[in-house]
Motif scaffolding. Structure first.
Motif, PDB file in Angstrom:
ATOM      1  N   ALA A  86       0.836  -1.203   0.000  1.00 46.25           N
ATOM      2  CA  ALA A  86       0.000   0.000   0.000  1.00 46.25           C
ATOM      3  C   ALA A  86       0.870   1.251   0.000  1.00 46.25           C
ATOM      4  CB  ALA A  86      -0.929  -0.013   1.208  1.00 46.25           C
ATOM      5  N   ILE A  87       1.951   1.234   0.757  1.00 46.92           N
ATOM      6  CA  ILE A  87       2.857   2.380   0.801  1.00 46.92           C
ATOM      7  C   ILE A  87       3.530   2.578  -0.552  1.00 46.92           C
ATOM      8  CG2 ILE A  87       5.002   3.258   1.818  1.00 46.92           C
ATOM      9  CD1 ILE A  87       4.186   1.845   4.416  1.00 46.92           C
ATOM     10  N   GLU A  88       3.989   1.476  -1.168  1.00 50.86           N
ATOM     11  CA  GLU A  88       4.645   1.570  -2.474  1.00 50.86           C
ATOM     12  C   GLU A  88       3.675   2.053  -3.546  1.00 50.86           C
ATOM     13  OE1 GLU A  88       7.843   1.200  -3.340  1.00 50.86           O
ATOM     14  OE2 GLU A  88       8.288   1.002  -1.207  1.00 50.86           O
ATOM     15  N   MET A  89       2.415   1.621  -3.452  1.00 50.73           N
ATOM     16  CA  MET A  89       1.397   2.080  -4.404  1.00 50.73           C
ATOM     17  C   MET A  89       1.250   3.599  -4.333  1.00 50.73           C
ATOM     18  SD  MET A  89      -2.054   3.240  -4.230  1.00 50.73           S
ATOM     19  CE  MET A  89      -2.766   2.466  -2.777  1.00 50.73           C
ATOM     20  N   ARG A 102      -9.168   5.256  -5.097  1.00 50.70           N
ATOM     21  CA  ARG A 102      -9.866   4.141  -5.735  1.00 50.70           C
ATOM     22  C   ARG A 102      -9.266   2.805  -5.309  1.00 50.70           C
ATOM     23  NH1 ARG A 102     -10.845   0.727  -9.899  1.00 50.70           N
ATOM     24  NH2 ARG A 102     -12.794   1.081 -11.041  1.00 50.70           N
ATOM     25  N   ALA A 103      -7.940   2.716  -5.312  1.00 44.87           N
ATOM     26  CA  ALA A 103      -7.277   1.479  -4.909  1.00 44.87           C
ATOM     27  C   ALA A 103      -7.545   1.169  -3.445  1.00 44.87           C
ATOM     28  CB  ALA A 103      -5.770   1.590  -5.161  1.00 44.87           C
ATOM     29  N   THR A 104      -7.576   2.196  -2.601  1.00 43.53           N
ATOM     30  CA  THR A 104      -7.832   2.000  -1.180  1.00 43.53           C
ATOM     31  C   THR A 104      -9.254   1.497  -0.941  1.00 43.53           C
ATOM     32  OG1 THR A 104      -6.250   3.764  -0.650  1.00 43.53           O
ATOM     33  CG2 THR A 104      -7.822   3.125   1.071  1.00 43.53           C
ATOM     34  N   ARG A 105     -10.228   2.062  -1.660  1.00 38.36           N
ATOM     35  CA  ARG A 105     -11.615   1.586  -1.528  1.00 38.36           C
ATOM     36  C   ARG A 105     -11.738   0.151  -2.013  1.00 38.36           C
ATOM     37  NH1 ARG A 105     -12.814   6.021  -4.382  1.00 38.36           N
ATOM     38  NH2 ARG A 105     -14.086   4.882  -5.912  1.00 38.36           N
ATOM     39  N   MET A 106     -11.097  -0.144  -3.128  1.00 42.03           N
ATOM     40  CA  MET A 106     -11.162  -1.499  -3.659  1.00 42.03           C
ATOM     41  C   MET A 106     -10.564  -2.505  -2.679  1.00 42.03           C
ATOM     42  SD  MET A 106      -9.773  -2.898  -7.301  1.00 42.03           S
ATOM     43  CE  MET A 106      -9.489  -4.651  -7.573  1.00 42.03           C
ATOM     44  N   HIS A 131      -3.873  -3.224  -8.726  1.00 45.58           N
ATOM     45  CA  HIS A 131      -4.630  -3.673  -9.906  1.00 45.58           C
ATOM     46  C   HIS A 131      -4.526  -2.739 -11.095  1.00 45.58           C
ATOM     47  CE1 HIS A 131      -7.480  -0.802  -8.245  1.00 45.58           C
ATOM     48  NE2 HIS A 131      -8.228  -0.903  -9.313  1.00 45.58           N
ATOM     49  N   ASP A 132      -4.426  -1.434 -10.884  1.00 47.37           N
ATOM     50  CA  ASP A 132      -4.334  -0.469 -11.991  1.00 47.37           C
ATOM     51  C   ASP A 132      -3.014   0.291 -11.983  1.00 47.37           C
ATOM     52  OD1 ASP A 132      -6.715  -0.970 -13.281  1.00 47.37           O
ATOM     53  OD2 ASP A 132      -7.862   0.499 -12.141  1.00 47.37           O
ATOM     54  N   ILE A 133      -2.003  -0.268 -11.351  1.00 49.35           N
ATOM     55  CA  ILE A 133      -0.789   0.472 -11.053  1.00 49.35           C
ATOM     56  C   ILE A 133      -0.071   0.976 -12.298  1.00 49.35           C
ATOM     57  CG2 ILE A 133       0.802  -1.507 -11.015  1.00 49.35           C
ATOM     58  CD1 ILE A 133       0.747   1.269  -8.383  1.00 49.35           C
ATOM     59  N   ARG A 160       4.983  -6.558 -10.583  1.00 50.74           N
ATOM     60  CA  ARG A 160       6.085  -7.493 -10.359  1.00 50.74           C
ATOM     61  C   ARG A 160       7.324  -6.759  -9.840  1.00 50.74           C
ATOM     62  NH1 ARG A 160       7.198 -12.553 -11.862  1.00 50.74           N
ATOM     63  NH2 ARG A 160       5.298 -12.633 -13.139  1.00 50.74           N
ATOM     64  N   GLN A 161       7.622  -5.616 -10.410  1.00 49.61           N
ATOM     65  CA  GLN A 161       8.787  -4.842  -9.974  1.00 49.61           C
ATOM     66  C   GLN A 161       8.666  -4.452  -8.504  1.00 49.61           C
ATOM     67  OE1 GLN A 161       8.732  -1.635 -12.795  1.00 49.61           O
ATOM     68  NE2 GLN A 161       9.867  -2.768 -14.362  1.00 49.61           N
ATOM     69  N   ILE A 162       7.483  -4.037  -8.102  1.00 47.21           N
ATOM     70  CA  ILE A 162       7.270  -3.639  -6.707  1.00 47.21           C
ATOM     71  C   ILE A 162       7.405  -4.833  -5.775  1.00 47.21           C
ATOM     72  CG2 ILE A 162       5.495  -2.857  -5.068  1.00 47.21           C
ATOM     73  CD1 ILE A 162       4.519  -0.933  -7.253  1.00 47.21           C
ATOM     74  N   LEU A 163       6.809  -5.960  -6.147  1.00 46.19           N
ATOM     75  CA  LEU A 163       6.825  -7.137  -5.272  1.00 46.19           C
ATOM     76  C   LEU A 163       8.216  -7.754  -5.174  1.00 46.19           C
ATOM     77  CD1 LEU A 163       3.428  -8.749  -6.303  1.00 46.19           C
ATOM     78  CD2 LEU A 163       3.969  -7.522  -4.198  1.00 46.19           C
ATOM     79  N   VAL A 164       8.963  -7.750  -6.269  1.00 48.86           N
ATOM     80  CA  VAL A 164      10.348  -8.240  -6.219  1.00 48.86           C
ATOM     81  C   VAL A 164      11.174  -7.346  -5.304  1.00 48.86           C
ATOM     82  CG1 VAL A 164      12.466  -8.534  -7.572  1.00 48.86           C
ATOM     83  CG2 VAL A 164      10.290  -9.386  -8.470  1.00 48.86           C
ATOM     84  N   LYS A 165      10.986  -6.055  -5.427  1.00 53.00           N
ATOM     85  CA  LYS A 165      11.693  -5.090  -4.574  1.00 53.00           C
ATOM     86  C   LYS A 165      11.412  -5.351  -3.097  1.00 53.00           C
ATOM     87  CE  LYS A 165      11.546  -0.164  -3.369  1.00 53.00           C
ATOM     88  NZ  LYS A 165      10.940   1.152  -3.708  1.00 53.00           N
ATOM     89  N   LEU A 166      10.169  -5.751  -2.779  1.00 51.20           N
ATOM     90  CA  LEU A 166       9.782  -5.982  -1.386  1.00 51.20           C
ATOM     91  C   LEU A 166      10.129  -7.387  -0.896  1.00 51.20           C
ATOM     92  CD1 LEU A 166       6.304  -4.179  -1.284  1.00 51.20           C
ATOM     93  CD2 LEU A 166       8.518  -3.330  -0.495  1.00 51.20           C
ATOM     94  N   GLY A 167      10.677  -8.213  -1.780  1.00 51.07           N
ATOM     95  CA  GLY A 167      11.094  -9.550  -1.366  1.00 51.07           C
ATOM     96  C   GLY A 167       9.962 -10.537  -1.175  1.00 51.07           C
ATOM     97  N   ALA A 168       8.868 -10.389  -1.918  1.00 51.71           N
ATOM     98  CA  ALA A 168       7.734 -11.308  -1.798  1.00 51.71           C
ATOM     99  C   ALA A 168       8.095 -12.684  -2.353  1.00 51.71           C
ATOM    100  CB  ALA A 168       6.528 -10.746  -2.546  1.00 51.71           C
TER     101      ALA A 168
END
Length: 245
Positions: A86-89, A102-106, A131-133, A160-168
């Motif tokens: 959420a912070i990265e978004m 919109r993303a927060t409501r979703m 979802h719409d990043i 994918r770039q965000i999640l790889v960065k966060l080590g998911a």
């Protein structure tokens, strides 16, 4: 270099202690850097109740630092991941407060649905936030109810770039990116996580349309029944969109 918190040279009194087994009541001796210990009497594995896992709950190198992570910590790791997503978004979208909202409501609707439908909240909320990043604002606006995005691949790449960065974990990355790439198209055969994200997105679409130009409750009730997949999603949509003044 060893983490100071796990280096015995920095330990203070109380670094070795006993905890009571919740299964049989026996005492289990813990060292400060133990992640888990087995009860010698009943075999129950207890997570160290005094250990501050801190960065180990989300760091991609945690297993190398403190050993194999117990299931309880892995669940905590995924819960923290969605908060960091959420912070990265918000960082990615910068001043685009409309899309952030919109993303927060979703995500809020997806969480309500996911808790009752039995989905994986780490996957669901991560996909909802992302979802719409990668889409342009014009693409999001013109998509409409039941529309399709020719640029969904951009969102999947950015996610994918965000999640790889966060080590998911890789399996979580793959599922989230698949949902992001296809979140506007869902079928009964899709995973429960995919259907939940789709329903949350559809609720936001309907909400935005109704706020701009009301179509009337009778027609809207039929759309909710037809367009949404999950029973909980329909309940959330009715409570939000069909409730009286």
């Amino acid at each position: 270099m060893k983490c100071p918190g796990q280096d015995s040279r920095y330990w203070k009194p109380g670094a070795i202690f006993e905890a009571r087994c919740p299964k049989c009541g026996s005492d289990i001796e813990f060292f400060k850097d133990d992640t888990t210990r087995l009860c010698r009497h009943c075999g129950h594995r207890l997570v160290n109740p005094e250990m501050d896992f801190g960065c180990a709950s989300y760091c991609q190198y945690a297993e190398q630092c403190v050993g194999s992570l117990p299931p309880e910590l892995l669940a905590q790791k995924e819960n923290l991941l969605k908060d960091r997503v959420a912070i990265e978004m918000k960082r990615y979208l910068k001043q685009d407060f409309k899309r952030i909202g919109r993303a927060t409501r979703m995500a809020r609707y997806a969480e309500k649905i996911g808790k009752k439908e039995g989905g994986n909240l780490a996957v669901i909320l991560t996909a909802a936030y992302l979802h719409d990043i990668g889409m342009k604002e014009k693409q999001v606006t013109q998509r409409g109810i039941g529309g399709s995005s020719r640029d969904a691949g951009e969102g999947s790449t950015a996610a994918r770039q965000i999640l790889v960065k966060l080590g998911a974990r890789e399996d979580l990355i793959e599922e989230v990116c698949d949902i992001v790439a296809h979140h506007q198209r869902a079928e009964a055969g899709n995973s429960v996580n995919h259907r939940i994200v789709y329903d949350a997105d559809m609720i936001v679409n309907l909400e935005e349309r109704e706020n701009s130009a009301s179509k009337g409750s009778e027609g809207l009730a039929g759309e909710i029944e037809t367009l949404l997949f999950t029973q909980t999603g329909k309940e959330v949509a009715r409570a939000l969109l069909l409730a009286g003044p």
